[in-house]
Scaffold this active site. Structure first.
Site, PDB file in Angstrom:
ATOM      1  N   ARG A 198     -33.209 -21.060 -19.025  1.00 23.81           N
ATOM      2  CA  ARG A 198     -32.709 -20.154 -17.982  1.00 23.81           C
ATOM      3  C   ARG A 198     -33.857 -19.450 -17.256  1.00 23.81           C
ATOM      4  NH1 ARG A 198     -29.367 -23.006 -19.838  1.00 23.81           N
ATOM      5  NH2 ARG A 198     -27.144 -22.600 -20.095  1.00 23.81           N
ATOM      6  N   GLU A 206     -35.177 -21.892 -14.866  1.00 20.10           N
ATOM      7  CA  GLU A 206     -34.247 -21.999 -13.740  1.00 20.10           C
ATOM      8  C   GLU A 206     -34.442 -20.829 -12.768  1.00 20.10           C
ATOM      9  OE1 GLU A 206     -30.129 -23.344 -14.641  1.00 20.10           O
ATOM     10  OE2 GLU A 206     -29.520 -21.532 -13.584  1.00 20.10           O
ATOM     11  N   SER A 237     -50.577 -11.094 -11.705  1.00 22.51           N
ATOM     12  CA  SER A 237     -51.341 -11.648 -12.814  1.00 22.51           C
ATOM     13  C   SER A 237     -50.445 -11.916 -14.024  1.00 22.51           C
ATOM     14  CB  SER A 237     -52.443 -10.673 -13.233  1.00 22.51           C
ATOM     15  OG  SER A 237     -53.174 -11.214 -14.320  1.00 22.51           O
TER      16      SER A 237
END
Lengths: 146, 146, 146, 146, 146, 146, 146, 146, 146, 146
Positions: free
Chosen positions: A87, A90, A113
């Site tokens: 997830r 995604e 960063s």
């Protein structure tokens, strides 16, 4: 002792003592995410923190040494397969352009960063279903123009 | 009108009017991340919000229709190449096991939803260098045991 | 004890006792798909169910502990090679756009959860050749619009 | 006229007439999944059904011819990226071994056909959140032993 | 005993006895391709055939059991590297569209089954160089139109 | 004129005339597989055959030239996606080791040529369902030992 | 004894005796490339040559048997990483179209066999730096037109 | 004018004039492989050679300029698909370790340059079938030890 | 003794003695990068240097032999995952065209050798944060025009 | 105007004027690497520098705007194919572990920034062959320990 063996030793001791990552982190005075990632071998601890972990878990010097070593960071699958981890992949895919647009709008040309970086995982209670809140904070690094 | 053309029309109008994503989001009463992602074609807006975007940008009905369509979400590179987006992929790789361990510790077996999900990008001023703060909040979904 | 060893121990005991997955599932009062997937290490059981499995198979506490652990879900081949499993991949490829269109038509913008999800495998007798009937039921998750 | 252009023409006409896939399917006396997949170019229709689709949408003979052509089936991403489609890929990955074990247990050595195959998508109303129910039915094909 | 070990045991016994695949197949009354593939763990035998193989090779019951188990079929390289096997991959690539066109022309929309399938390898003597003749026969499966 | 345009021109003319590949092949005195593959641009024809194809289809000299050019052979997907073509890939994967073992047993160390090669696709009528019979014949090439 | 173990045994004996590949090849009356490739398990030797190798290296019958077995040829990296081997891959990539054009110009439609094939590696002394000269000779195989 | 257009222009003129690569190379006093590769855009020519090519083919200055530009070298498929080119890839895979062993034996630690490199393609007449002879000559580059 | 074992032995001795790579390099009179890379098995040492390393670390002859062997160079991930190494990959990606343009502008058509090559890693102290300075020096290799 | 068109316009003007990257960089007072990368669309310029480039090349405002836009950085091949660029990939692969070891030895746990980064390409004249000298300088970023 390599990082893999170190992690196995830590997990075994942690389970035997019934400790949580939260408790371990609090005990050594560091954040849960960083503490956990160091124990999984993805980050290194300073000597005092490494010793504190080992004292709490009754592990020997070798583990403390391994906790201080600079890790070789890697992961198993180019596209993660575990649903929980996927997830996040995604989210990076779906919102990548959005993150880029908003960070450039707020900060100019540069990046967040992932090194001067910290992260927290919190539980937000909610009658419609509790929520996982993940907060990332990374220093903005502007592209050097030389 | 497909989502790609829709995005091109929106970007053109946004640049012409000198608007920011923040301002557009505020004007339609939605969050900057969601508004931006909808304009990039990664999410869909309700009719009233789609019309509000088009009014603000002086775009016609076709764009508003495209903003309401369910998007086909995709991204170009399995491993993202743009440094800003790559860092989020790197965070997922380096901290994937840590996120998994902590979410399971706090919530049990399940995942953070990427659908019932929201995200914010903030700027934290800091004398040592401003920080990008990304906050994700997703509903915890426990695995059904049937 | 990790999930792999756990699965090996369960399969060995199951074969020795001549049990079927159906019978095991019925005995612990859960569905065959979920029970099987937990024994293969793809899902976790609650304590009582884990103990019930171990009692039935005369396996010790360690196996029961492993059955309760949150699994790291993964699979060997990005494109599955075993013909039985590949056909499900093929169905996803061939009918992916169709599933998307029909779910959006019936439910709006969102997805079928693979977490709040259950599945059954049934045999439908048919003179022209018996049929495999696979039923998936997942909660519809609408995209949050925030 | 190739399948891609055929799909574009059908979608345009369908939107102009405000038809749903369900209604189109009912009107030609076929299932919604099959009808939709044929319109997306993943399956072929018989002549009478192809003509019925074109009559309903007021499209010409060329579209009807294209609907009858044997399709070349393909999909864009080896690992699907759209979240709705990805979840079916994830289900195949997570439950692949389970499906294999249960089909072999019930039917012996063989597979579920993806050709002599049908599928339905239904909405199950549920106070805890409506559910997507996907039912696949494929003929069991035993491995020939020759 | 898993399929890999089973294959190793069979190859060892086969070499020790100086048997050929042809002779083994003839002895158990099955085709050479099927017999060989079952011994390599890519297909399963019925009980009587499995016992016949083991009797001929003087192998014990465990091997016979392994020969009857439903195999998990897989192969090492997405693109095969061994030149003999690669040539079949090349044939599939170069003649894929041709096979598709001719099968559709002769049979309509559907495929050749790889499950209700048999194959033979023959040697055709030829003064210009002997020829390998591979004959595949698979049931035509028309796409169900539902 | 490149091979792609050539194929498009041939398909258009073939459809307009209602010809089959079988009939075209018979008319020029070559096999259906070779004729089809040459028209799809995967093989080259000699001048007389190329002219014969063009005469039959009433196509001009440019197409005949293109039919004679040495083709650059390629295919779209490393792992084919169309189910009809995928089954041949699956056969190569599942039976690769078997083909290797049997060809070595009958011929010694070497391979079946995919160049000095021919193939036929036939229909075998069968009350249990017609069968696709694919026959490949390739010259055996022994490894030179130098 | 598999090919890997065979290679290990040969290398060990070769080092112990301080032999070169050139000397070994000369001694058994075969070319250095073929001899080396057979010892690395990429080609098979006839019985007399296999015995000659083993006699020279004082290795037993098992190694000689392994040298005669038909090898399964494979390599570790789809794109080779070792710089020496990569340069040959690069040559194939950069000059692939050129090799194709010139072979077709000189020979017609067909390929250079990699089976009826031989290769030599020579050192050409040169004041500007010695040169590696690699000569490949493969039988031209014209495409059968059937 | 980019290299692709340049190649198209050269091929068109070459075909119109009925020239061979051999003849073109001889005419400008360079090798056939280098000349062909420069015309395909994989190498650059010096000004006088570029002008000589253009004069022979009656092409204008733009083509000559493009022939002198430093090329961006690339190829379409990581694993080549055209059978002629694939065989060279196969040779690299099968004989990679052998080439490495023999070059190190003859020259020490280093590689054959693919830059200070030349190649020839020759036809060797042979009653058993003509042979393609490819000769590569690259400067040996020893690893610098610094 | 292979290179992997050699590296393990060296690291163990180096840690036990508390030596740095810098000190080891200085002691044998070679550069730190080359010395380190040889100890990691990516380069080979001459006999005297190999003996010097072993003497310093009190390691035996076998390690010295392994240090002199020509290495098989490889790396684990096509796209490196460790953040430190990934940044060099990113630099190659982002600046690849720039490096190409500038090297061609300064030197003409050719490349920087990675074989006749040396590299240094230095620390540049800087009040705004110390800087890593990596200097690569490779011989320019012009493309041979033959 | 997107970055691709911008680059095309700049290259055209640069060629027409016969300018070098070095001269352009000097003229706007920036380094050659940065200037070139900005013109290739891999970096952004400040307004004054963008205007200076356009003035020098007599390009209009649109190009100057495009030069200031934050770039989306990407590259065509996961493994670069052009030999000049590939050599830098090879260096990263071969020396990755060495760079990691030496940077950690000199600086501790952290990385070299690719953002706060600069690079130069120089020509070092050398009687044994001129050398390409590439100097990278990136800020050391220590991992935050939080």
């Amino acid at each position: 002792m390599n990082k893999e063996l170190m992690t196995a030793r830590i997990l075994e001791a942690k389970n035997a003592k019934g400790l949580t990552w939260e408790a371990m982190a609090q005990s050594i005075g560091m954040s849960p995410v960083f503490t956990t990632s160091a124990c999984f071998g993805s980050n290194s601890l300073t000597e005092d923190k490494a010793l504190a972990v080992c004292e709490m878990l009754e592990l020997d010097r070798e583990v403390a040494d391994a906790l201080q070593a600079c890790p070789y960071k890697s992961w198993d699958w180019t596209v993660p397969q575990d649903p929980l981890i996927y997830r996040f992949y995604e989210v990076t895919g779906v919102y990548g352009d959005t993150l880029k647009a908003l960070i450039h709008e707020k900060f100019g040309d540069g990046i967040m960063s992932a090194i001067d970086f910290e992260m927290a995982v919190d539980k937000e209670e909610n009658p419609a279903g509790d929520r996982v809140v993940v907060t990332m904070s990374g220093k903005f690094l502007p592209y050097k123009k030389w």
